[in-house]
Design a protein around this motif. Structure first.
Motif, mmCIF file in Angstrom:
data_model
loop_
_atom_site.group_PDB
_atom_site.id
_atom_site.type_symbol
_atom_site.label_atom_id
_atom_site.label_comp_id
_atom_site.label_asym_id
_atom_site.label_seq_id
_atom_site.Cartn_x
_atom_site.Cartn_y
_atom_site.Cartn_z
ATOM 1 N N VAL A 47 0.462 -1.176 -0.074
ATOM 2 C CA VAL A 47 -0.135 0.438 -0.216
ATOM 3 C C VAL A 47 0.752 1.038 -0.020
ATOM 4 C CG1 VAL A 47 -0.386 0.169 2.300
ATOM 5 C CG2 VAL A 47 -1.928 1.171 1.435
ATOM 6 N N THR A 48 2.154 0.922 0.922
ATOM 7 C CA THR A 48 2.983 2.012 0.177
ATOM 8 C C THR A 48 4.385 1.457 -0.199
ATOM 9 O OG1 THR A 48 3.904 2.432 2.797
ATOM 10 C CG2 THR A 48 1.973 3.771 2.076
ATOM 11 N N CYS A 136 -9.719 5.309 -6.857
ATOM 12 C CA CYS A 136 -9.560 6.568 -5.384
ATOM 13 C C CYS A 136 -8.001 6.803 -6.697
ATOM 14 C CB CYS A 136 -9.235 6.494 -4.619
ATOM 15 S SG CYS A 136 -10.705 6.397 -3.011
ATOM 16 N N CYS A 139 -4.902 4.448 -4.538
ATOM 17 C CA CYS A 139 -4.581 3.333 -4.364
ATOM 18 C C CYS A 139 -4.408 2.870 -5.650
ATOM 19 C CB CYS A 139 -6.266 3.333 -3.597
ATOM 20 S SG CYS A 139 -6.589 1.515 -3.215
ATOM 21 N N ILE A 141 -4.836 -0.810 -4.438
ATOM 22 C CA ILE A 141 -6.112 -1.828 -3.917
ATOM 23 C C ILE A 141 -6.478 -2.578 -5.356
ATOM 24 C CG2 ILE A 141 -7.748 -2.615 -2.335
ATOM 25 C CD1 ILE A 141 -4.804 -2.593 -1.260
ATOM 26 N N GLN A 239 -8.136 10.518 5.116
ATOM 27 C CA GLN A 239 -7.555 10.885 3.874
ATOM 28 C C GLN A 239 -6.872 12.193 3.835
ATOM 29 O OE1 GLN A 239 -6.233 8.513 3.580
ATOM 30 N NE2 GLN A 239 -8.068 6.234 3.135
ATOM 31 N N ARG A 251 -11.963 10.403 -3.916
ATOM 32 C CA ARG A 251 -13.215 10.590 -3.147
ATOM 33 C C ARG A 251 -14.135 10.794 -3.602
ATOM 34 N NH1 ARG A 251 -11.562 6.203 0.207
ATOM 35 N NH2 ARG A 251 -11.943 7.269 1.582
ATOM 36 N N ARG A 309 1.998 4.663 -5.971
ATOM 37 C CA ARG A 309 2.023 3.719 -6.111
ATOM 38 C C ARG A 309 1.800 3.613 -7.826
ATOM 39 N NH1 ARG A 309 3.580 0.495 -3.131
ATOM 40 N NH2 ARG A 309 5.478 2.812 -3.395
ATOM 41 N N THR A 312 -1.560 3.598 -10.794
ATOM 42 C CA THR A 312 -2.469 4.721 -10.144
ATOM 43 C C THR A 312 -1.954 5.908 -11.151
ATOM 44 O OG1 THR A 312 -1.153 5.317 -8.541
ATOM 45 C CG2 THR A 312 -2.676 3.597 -7.900
#
Length: 397
Positions: A47-48, A136, A139, A141, A239, A251, A309, A312
């Motif tokens: 995630v980071t 997002c 992100c 994910i 966030q 968002r 990331r 993204t």
């Protein structure tokens, strides 16, 4: 028969996924071993940048001390994250539902079915949903976990009954985006699942791992309030408290909407994720974030310096200098510490139930940390007598 160890990095979903692999290997007759195991499973996080760096380090260490290493989880599904690995390392780039069978199939079953394996912690994390269909800008994910999908409600309730029978006092419903849980065939949404899970015999405490503010519906709040086992704690990602940054992030709420939603939960312990140093965040935007954290009644902010990331929308954007991110992160953490201490101080003189999950420490029904001398695994009533830097100081009531 093989000896094995399982390690996870990252969130509660990663923990639940790692435990699924662990249970499958135990069911297949293999032996868990803390030291000197032949097989290591490392469930990774990406995630980071820091998370993937720690995951790579964990895999490298495991490769030096084990005959075989299986890399699973989010990092395994991120293209290029583990291009250079030792010869004894296998990458399992599979959806989480397929990973236990993939690892177990490679390790090999020995045809010796053992008793059901108890989870390692006092609380049981029961995954009800995986993946995310939102996009997002920051992100990764959806890339590594895929679109949203839910378990069948009967399977979830059955697992909860199994965890209770194993002796777990607290059940935590977890997933990537819990509000997206649906079992349309059986007519279940999250509020109904909460009500039924909380009514199962032996469920003494039920908690949600996190919920997006968009999913804080009247029905969900009612389900939490009407279910006696439900914890008065919610982790609601913020966030940013700046509307321009929220729009750039992709968002789907404004800062005012976030505050308004959480006003209905003023008696809950509220915690949040906050990203610091998102591209375009200036000092005024950060100041608005500090204000919103206080206005919303958040008592603990989990601070994440922005990290681009791969794959993204903002992968190539990182405009806030590292030193500025570090300074803002420290200021937000200082505010978080102050807000936590204020809540802890308000508890002095009151009594709450505390689940002791490690020597001398546990969590109350609202997920505040309490320091009390009691046996690990005990769920006891305790009285708050003071506050320390680590939590509420208490004695058995």
């Amino acid at each position: 028969m093989a000896t094995f160890s399982v390690r996870f990095l990252g969130c509660k979903v990663s923990y639940a996924d790692a435990q699924s692999v662990r249970e499958r290997l135990l069911r297949d007759g293999h032996t868990e071993c803390a030291d000197g195991a032949e097989v290591a499973v490392v469930n990774t996080c990406c995630v980071t940048h820091e998370a993937i760096s720690k995951s790579r380090q964990a895999v490298s260490r495991a490769a030096r001390t084990h005959e075989r290493v299986y890399v699973t989880g989010c990092g395994a599904n991120l293209e290029g994250a583990f291009d250079r690995t030792a010869p004894n390392v296998s990458l399992v780039a599979r959806p989480s539902e397929e990973t236990p069978a993939a690892v177990a199939g490679d390790v090999g079953a020995i045809g010796c079915v053992q008793a059901d394996a108890r989870l390692e912690r006092m609380r049981a994390f029961v995954k009800i949903q995986d993946g995310c269909s939102f996009s997002c800008a920051f992100c990764v994910i959806p890339i590594v976990r895929g679109s949203t999908r839910s378990r069948r409600a009967r399977a979830v309730l059955g697992e909860i009954e199994r965890r209770v029978a194993q002796g777990h006092r607290e059940i935590v419903l977890t997933g990537v985006n819990l509000g997206c849980f649906r079992d349309r065939e059986a007519d279940y949404s999250l509020p109904r699942l909460i009500r039924e899970a909380g009514s199962l015999p032996g469920v003494e405490r039920l908690r949600l791992s996190a919920i997006e503010v968009n999913h804080l519906t009247d029905d969900l709040v009612a389900a939490l309030r009407e279910t006696s086992a439900a914890s008065p704690h919610l982790h609601v990602p913020l966030q940013s408290g700046d509307d321009d940054v929220l729009r750039a992030m992709g968002r789907r709420y404004s800062a005012a909407q976030y505050v308004r939603k959480l006003e209905l939960l003023a008696d809950f312990n509220l915690t949040a994720d906050v990203i610091v140093g998102f591209p375009g965040e200036d000092e005024n935007a950060f100041a608005r974030t500090l204000d919103v954290v206080q206005q919303a009644g958040v008592t603990r902010a989990h601070v994440f310096p922005y990290s681009p990331r791969p794959g993204t929308k903002t992968a190539s954007a990182d405009t806030v200098p590292a030193a500025v991110k570090k300074d803002r992160s420290a200021r937000l953490r200082a505010l978080s510490d102050e807000l936590s201490r204020q809540r802890w101080s308000s508890k002095v003189g009151t009594t709450d139930r505390v689940l002791v999950d490690r020597p001398g420490r546990g969590y109350a029904d609202d997920y505040t940390p309490w320091l009390v001398a009691a046996e690990v695994g005990q769920l006891l009533h305790a009285r708050a007598v003071g506050v320390s830097e680590e939590g509420i100081v208490a004695v058995a009531a």
